[in-house]
Motif scaffolding. Structure first.
Motif, PDB file in Angstrom:
ATOM      1  N   LEU A  53       0.805  -1.212   0.000  1.00 46.31           N
ATOM      2  CA  LEU A  53       0.000   0.000   0.000  1.00 46.31           C
ATOM      3  C   LEU A  53       0.842   1.267   0.000  1.00 46.31           C
ATOM      4  CD1 LEU A  53      -2.792  -1.022   2.549  1.00 46.31           C
ATOM      5  CD2 LEU A  53      -3.034  -0.772   0.081  1.00 46.31           C
ATOM      6  N   TRP A  58       2.993  -0.091  -7.258  1.00 49.17           N
ATOM      7  CA  TRP A  58       1.800  -0.655  -7.873  1.00 49.17           C
ATOM      8  C   TRP A  58       0.519   0.105  -7.546  1.00 49.17           C
ATOM      9  CZ3 TRP A  58       3.122  -6.347  -6.161  1.00 49.17           C
ATOM     10  CH2 TRP A  58       4.246  -6.772  -6.888  1.00 49.17           C
ATOM     11  N   LEU A  59       0.430   0.714  -6.350  1.00 51.17           N
ATOM     12  CA  LEU A  59      -0.809   1.358  -5.906  1.00 51.17           C
ATOM     13  C   LEU A  59      -0.600   2.846  -5.657  1.00 51.17           C
ATOM     14  CD1 LEU A  59      -2.141  -1.395  -3.458  1.00 51.17           C
ATOM     15  CD2 LEU A  59      -2.745  -1.044  -5.850  1.00 51.17           C
ATOM     16  N   HIS A  60       0.069   3.506  -6.564  1.00 47.97           N
ATOM     17  CA  HIS A  60       0.284   4.947  -6.467  1.00 47.97           C
ATOM     18  C   HIS A  60      -0.679   5.680  -7.404  1.00 47.97           C
ATOM     19  CE1 HIS A  60       4.515   5.240  -4.501  1.00 47.97           C
ATOM     20  NE2 HIS A  60       3.777   4.294  -3.946  1.00 47.97           N
ATOM     21  N   ARG A 115     -11.329   7.232  -4.154  1.00 48.19           N
ATOM     22  CA  ARG A 115     -10.217   6.407  -4.639  1.00 48.19           C
ATOM     23  C   ARG A 115     -10.748   5.412  -5.663  1.00 48.19           C
ATOM     24  NH1 ARG A 115      -9.317   6.943   0.829  1.00 48.19           N
ATOM     25  NH2 ARG A 115      -7.342   7.939   1.404  1.00 48.19           N
ATOM     26  N   SER A 116     -10.103   5.362  -6.798  1.00 47.53           N
ATOM     27  CA  SER A 116     -10.458   4.420  -7.848  1.00 47.53           C
ATOM     28  C   SER A 116      -9.280   3.473  -8.038  1.00 47.53           C
ATOM     29  CB  SER A 116     -10.772   5.170  -9.155  1.00 47.53           C
ATOM     30  OG  SER A 116     -11.134   4.277 -10.189  1.00 47.53           O
ATOM     31  N   TRP A 117      -9.322   2.351  -7.298  1.00 52.67           N
ATOM     32  CA  TRP A 117      -8.189   1.430  -7.304  1.00 52.67           C
ATOM     33  C   TRP A 117      -7.986   0.825  -8.688  1.00 52.67           C
ATOM     34  CZ3 TRP A 117      -5.331   1.354  -2.964  1.00 52.67           C
ATOM     35  CH2 TRP A 117      -5.927   1.827  -1.791  1.00 52.67           C
ATOM     36  N   PRO A 118      -6.740   0.582  -9.091  1.00 57.05           N
ATOM     37  CA  PRO A 118      -5.523   0.670  -8.270  1.00 57.05           C
ATOM     38  C   PRO A 118      -4.744   1.978  -8.404  1.00 57.05           C
ATOM     39  CG  PRO A 118      -5.043  -0.546 -10.248  1.00 57.05           C
ATOM     40  CD  PRO A 118      -6.507  -0.188 -10.330  1.00 57.05           C
ATOM     41  N   HIS A 119      -5.129   2.878  -9.363  1.00 54.93           N
ATOM     42  CA  HIS A 119      -4.238   4.017  -9.622  1.00 54.93           C
ATOM     43  C   HIS A 119      -4.955   5.362  -9.734  1.00 54.93           C
ATOM     44  CE1 HIS A 119      -1.036   1.158 -10.338  1.00 54.93           C
ATOM     45  NE2 HIS A 119      -1.713   0.588 -11.318  1.00 54.93           N
TER      46      HIS A 119
END
Length: 262
Positions: A53, A58-60, A115-119
């Motif tokens: 996280l 990967w999750l920026h 937040r719209s995962w992942p980016h």
């Protein structure tokens, strides 16, 4: 000592003490090695999740979008939001983004930063809508249904009445003040039937209980105060259907409305 039995005359044997229950053959406590292994696994997984996280690439935040704009442009919203692209998505303060947008762009009534995962970060905007215009120095101040003066524009938006405050010689001005009269005007603007509101050119406020409308076709309406707005709207709608050629409508007393002119 136990005495003889009342029936047989024999002595009763004392009862043997109860034995503690034997542990069930399949229920054994986990070994210390197994407990240690589980603890290590949980620690590793927790550390991996935290690294994923916060520390990984990967999750920026890589993408920020804005939707719901009408007068504003998406670029204006994105610039004011100042979302930190490249930061860990989990660490982005969405409430701070929302506060910043409402502060820098008063036209925004509400906004959700999601937040719209992942980016991604998605900004969902709802803009204020003007119900009245105040003309000042050749420009127009937009006022919404809550009485908020939220923007000044050089061109008047279509189908929004211009407000004329002519209460400077009215005794009610000393009692209520301009701001209170503006609130009253906003209440009237909320209650005008939509079909009439789209044709209302000006709203004149002479006093607290003397508010009138001028329509784009030259017809006029005496509305009175902002009280009993729903009843006045219903009366005006009925009058316009019953007397479509009338030039003046009076709904200041909605229980006894009147028409005149033709």
């Amino acid at each position: 000592m136990a005495g003889p039995s009342a029936v047989t005359g024999e002595r009763q044997r004392p009862k043997a003490p109860a034995r503690p229950p034997r542990p069930s053959p399949g229920r054994r406590l986990p070994s210390p090695r197994l407990l240690l292994a589980v603890a290590v696994l949980v620690t590793v997984l927790g550390g991996g999740a935290i690294w994923l996280l916060y520390g990984s690439e990967w999750l920026h935040v890589e993408r920020v979008t804005a939707s719901g704009t009408q007068v504003l442009t998406p670029d204006q919203v994105l610039d004011a939001a100042s979302v930190p692209v490249g930061a860990p998505l989990i660490s982005v303060d969405t409430e701070a983004i929302e506060d910043r947008l409402r502060r820098q762009l008063p036209r925004i009534d509400s906004v959700d930063a999601v937040r719209s995962w992942p980016h991604g970060i998605a900004l969902k905007v709802t803009e204020r809508k003007p119900v009245l215009l105040l003309e000042k120095d050749g420009k127009f101040v937009e006022v919404d249904a809550e009485g908020v003066r939220f923007a000044t524009v050089t061109s008047a938006p279509k189908n929004v009445p211009k407000l004329q405050l002519t209460a400077d010689r009215s005794p009610s001005l000393h009692r209520f003040g301009i701001d209170r009269l503006l609130v009253e005007a906003v209440e009237v603007a909320r209650d005008i039937p939509p079909a009439v509101a789209s044709r209302t050119r000006t709203m004149e406020v002479r006093s607290y209980d003397s508010i009138s409308l001028e329509l784009s076709d030259g017809r006029t309406v005496d509305w009175g105060s902002g009280e009993k707005g729903e009843s006045k709207a219903a009366a005006l709608t009925a009058l316009m259907k019953a007397a479509p050629d009338a030039g003046h409508f009076d709904v200041s007393a909605p229980t006894s409305p009147a028409v005149s002119g033709s």
